[in-house]
Design a protein around this motif. Structure first.
Motif, PDB file in Angstrom:
ATOM      1  N   TYR A  85      58.206  28.255  66.108  1.00  0.00           N
ATOM      2  CA  TYR A  85      56.471  27.274  66.559  1.00  0.00           C
ATOM      3  C   TYR A  85      56.023  27.542  68.067  1.00  0.00           C
ATOM      4  CZ  TYR A  85      52.205  24.562  65.594  1.00  0.00           C
ATOM      5  OH  TYR A  85      51.738  23.886  65.147  1.00  0.00           O
ATOM      6  N   PRO A  86      56.636  26.932  68.536  1.00  0.00           N
ATOM      7  CA  PRO A  86      56.604  26.561  70.691  1.00  0.00           C
ATOM      8  C   PRO A  86      55.876  27.758  71.591  1.00  0.00           C
ATOM      9  CG  PRO A  86      58.683  25.384  69.662  1.00  0.00           C
ATOM     10  CD  PRO A  86      58.700  26.342  68.435  1.00  0.00           C
ATOM     11  N   PRO A  95      57.073  23.361  61.896  1.00  0.00           N
ATOM     12  CA  PRO A  95      57.228  21.590  61.958  1.00  0.00           C
ATOM     13  C   PRO A  95      56.652  21.178  60.836  1.00  0.00           C
ATOM     14  CG  PRO A  95      55.280  22.706  63.130  1.00  0.00           C
ATOM     15  CD  PRO A  95      55.673  23.325  62.942  1.00  0.00           C
ATOM     16  N   ALA A  96      57.585  20.176  60.452  1.00  0.00           N
ATOM     17  CA  ALA A  96      56.999  19.512  58.859  1.00  0.00           C
ATOM     18  C   ALA A  96      55.655  18.899  58.899  1.00  0.00           C
ATOM     19  CB  ALA A  96      57.970  19.023  59.162  1.00  0.00           C
ATOM     20  N   CYS A  97      54.637  18.926  59.926  1.00  0.00           N
ATOM     21  CA  CYS A  97      54.173  18.125  60.038  1.00  0.00           C
ATOM     22  C   CYS A  97      52.561  19.318  59.686  1.00  0.00           C
ATOM     23  CB  CYS A  97      53.268  18.102  61.535  1.00  0.00           C
ATOM     24  SG  CYS A  97      53.732  19.611  62.565  1.00  0.00           S
ATOM     25  N   LEU A  98      52.957  20.418  59.350  1.00  0.00           N
ATOM     26  CA  LEU A  98      52.126  20.948  58.805  1.00  0.00           C
ATOM     27  C   LEU A  98      52.145  21.249  57.040  1.00  0.00           C
ATOM     28  CD1 LEU A  98      53.123  24.774  60.267  1.00  0.00           C
ATOM     29  CD2 LEU A  98      51.436  23.003  60.741  1.00  0.00           C
ATOM     30  N   SER A  99      50.573  20.980  56.736  1.00  0.00           N
ATOM     31  CA  SER A  99      50.622  20.380  55.245  1.00  0.00           C
ATOM     32  C   SER A  99      49.833  21.235  54.071  1.00  0.00           C
ATOM     33  CB  SER A  99      49.392  19.834  55.536  1.00  0.00           C
ATOM     34  OG  SER A  99      48.211  20.109  55.359  1.00  0.00           O
ATOM     35  N   ALA A 100      50.168  22.839  54.506  1.00  0.00           N
ATOM     36  CA  ALA A 100      49.921  23.940  53.812  1.00  0.00           C
ATOM     37  C   ALA A 100      51.390  24.023  52.993  1.00  0.00           C
ATOM     38  CB  ALA A 100      49.855  25.324  54.721  1.00  0.00           C
TER      39      ALA A 100
END
Length: 403
Positions: A15-16, A43-48
Motif C-alpha cells: 500500500y505505501p 491496511p485494515a482501515c479500508l472499509s470495502a
C-alpha cells in the motif's frame, strides 16, 4: 457509463507504494478483489468488502458488480500478462481505469542492465514449460514469468535436456519488496528444488555441443520430427508454408496431419498463431503430441478423427492445409465451406487420383496448381546422380472475400 472498475497494480512494497489516485479508489470502493497475498498488503482501515478470486479463476464476481465501485488488485502492470488485460477484453475502455506499477520484467531488466525492448518475455503462468523449447537460441536473453516455485527447477531441467546446460539462470524472488533476492547459477549446477512462488527467471542462453537450435523460419529438418514416414518433407514443407502464409493471430486447420509438421511450423511462425491438427491414426496422434511439445508449441490442438466428420463444430479457420484424404467424399467441399472468406486453402497430392481431385476442384473454383519436384544427390558407384523424390501437386486456392 462512468468508470466503475479500477484496476490497481500493486507491487511487493504494498500500500505505501501506491499513488494518491489508487489509494483514493480503494477508499471509495465497495468491493476489492485480488489474490489473498495482495489483499493482505492492504491496511485494515479500508472499509470495502475484500474478496479473493474464486477457484477455478473467474471474472464473473467482478462483472456481476457492474456499475458499482469495484477495485481489482493485480501484480505490477495489470495490462502485461495480467488480469487487467482479461477484463479489458470484456469491458469498454470507458468503464475502467488502470493504475500500473512497474512490471516484474521491467524490474528484472533494471537489475540486470538489460534492454527490455530487446528481450523477449515468455509467460509460463498456467502454461506448459514446453513453450520454452521454441525460444532456445544460443546467445539470446529471455525473461520468463514463472507459474510457481517449482518452475525454475523445471526450466533448468529442460535446458539440460536440450543441450543448454551452460545457460545462466537469474531467479528473482519478490521483486521490488523487502524480501527481494536473486538466486544465480547455470542450469547444470542448479540445486534449488523450490523457490518462492512469486518469482521471475532471467535466462542467458548458451548452446552446448549437443544442442540443436532450430531456425525461426519454416523448413525445419525432417529429423526434428518424430514420424513414421508420413511427413511433408522439408523442402516441400517450406514451400507449402509459404503458400499458406501464416499471419499473427490466425487459425490453421491441418487436415490429415500425419505427424503434425505443417500445424507445428504454422504456430512457430508467430506466438499468436493457432492450429488444429485433425488425424485419425492413433499412432500418429501420439507423434503429434510428442512433436508439439518438443518443438515448443504445446498449444496445438489435436482432434482425433477423420475429415469431414471430425471438422464439425470446430472454429472457422483462416487457412486450411489438406495433407491427405483429398479423394475422400466431402473433404474438399467441407473444408471450402468452413474456410473464412478471404482465407487460403492449400492441398498437396502425390497419387494420380488425388492429383485429379485437385485438378477438378481447380477447374471449378480457380486457384493455382503447382508441380513440385525435388531431387537430392546420392552415390552411384564412384560417382553421384540425382535421386528424384515423388513429385507433389499443390493447389493454392484463395477464397474470395465476398464468398
Amino acid at each position: 457509463m462512468l468508470p466503475w472498475l479500477t484496476i490497481i497494480g500493486i507491487g511487493e512494497d504494498g500500500y505505501p507504494g501506491l499513488g494518491k489516485q489508487a489509494r483514493h479508489a480503494l477508499l471509495q470502493a465497495n468491493l476489492i478483489m485480488g489474490a489473498p497475498r495482495q489483499l493482505a498488503l492492504l491496511p485494515a482501515c479500508l472499509s470495502a468488502e475484500r474478496l479473493p478470486w474464486p477457484k477455478p479463476f473467474s471474472l464473473e464476481p467482478v462483472l456481476q458488480r457492474r456499475g458499482t465501485p469495484v477495485c481489482v488488485l493485480a501484480s505490477g502492470d495489470p495490462m502485461f500478462h495480467g488480469v487487467g488485460a482479461s477484463l479489458a477484453r470484456q469491458l469498454p475502455p470507458s468503464e475502467l481505469r488502470v493504475f500500473s506499477a512497474p512490471s516484474s520484467p521491467s524490474l528484472a531488466a533494471a537489475r540486470l542492465g538489460w534492454a527490455l525492448a530487446d528481450t523477449p518475455v515468455l509467460s509460463l503462468v498456467g502454461r506448459s514449460p514446453a513453450l520454452l523449447n521454441r525460444y532456445l537460441h544460443d546467445g539470446t536473453r529471455l525473461l520468463v514469468l514463472a507459474s510457481d516455485g517449482h518452475t525454475p527447477a523445471e526450466v533448468a531441467q529442460r535446458l539440460c535436456a536440450t543441450g543448454f546446460d551452460a545457460s545462466t539462470l537469474h531467479v528473482f524472488e519478490h521483486l521490488g519488496g523487502p524480501q527481494e533476492r536473486c538466486l544465480r547459477a547455470t542450469a547444470g549446477q542448479w540445486q534449488h528444488h523450490t523457490t518462492a512462488d512469486l518469482n521471475l527467471i532471467a535466462l542467458e542462453l548458451v548452446a552446448g555441443p549437443d544442442a540443436r537450435p532450430l531456425a525461426c523460419v519454416p523448413g525445419l529438418p525432417d529429423a526434428a520430427f518424430s514420424h513414421d514416414g508420413q511427413l511433408t518433407k522439408r523442402d516441400v514443407r517450406a514451400l507449402t508454408l509459404g503458400r499458406l502464409a501464416p499471419r499473427p493471430g490466425q487459425l490453421l486447420w491441418d487436415v490429415g496431419a500425419g505427424c503434425g509438421s505443417i500445424g507445428i511450423e504454422w504456430m512457430r511462425a508467430h506466438p499468436s498463431c493457432q492450429a488444429i491438427a485433425i488425424e485419425a491414426n492413433d499412432g500418429r496422434q501420439g507423434l503429434i503430441e510428442r512433436n508439439r511439445d518438443a518443438l515448443g508449441v504445446p498449444g496445438l490442438q489435436l482432434i482425433p478423427g477423420r475429415a469431414p466428420a471430425a471438422l464439425e463444430g470446430l472454429p472457422r479457420p483462416d487457412a486450411i492445409f489438406i495433407g491427405g484424404g483429398v479423394t475422400a467424399e466431402g473433404v474438399l467441399a467441407g473444408c471450402w465451406k468452413a474456410l473464412k472468406p478471404g482465407g487460403r486453402l492449400v492441398a498437396n497430392a502425390v497419387t494420380l487420383e488425388s492429383e485429379m481431385a485437385l485438378f477438378n476442384w481447380q477447374a471449378l473454383h480457380g486457384g493455382e496448381l503447382v508441380r513440385i519436384q525435388v531431387a537430392q544427390a546420392r552415390p552411384l558407384g564412384n560417382f553421384h546422380t540425382w535421386g528424384q523424390a515423388l513429385p507433389i501437386t499443390l493447389l493454392d486456392l484463395p477464397k474470395p472475400a465476398d464468398a
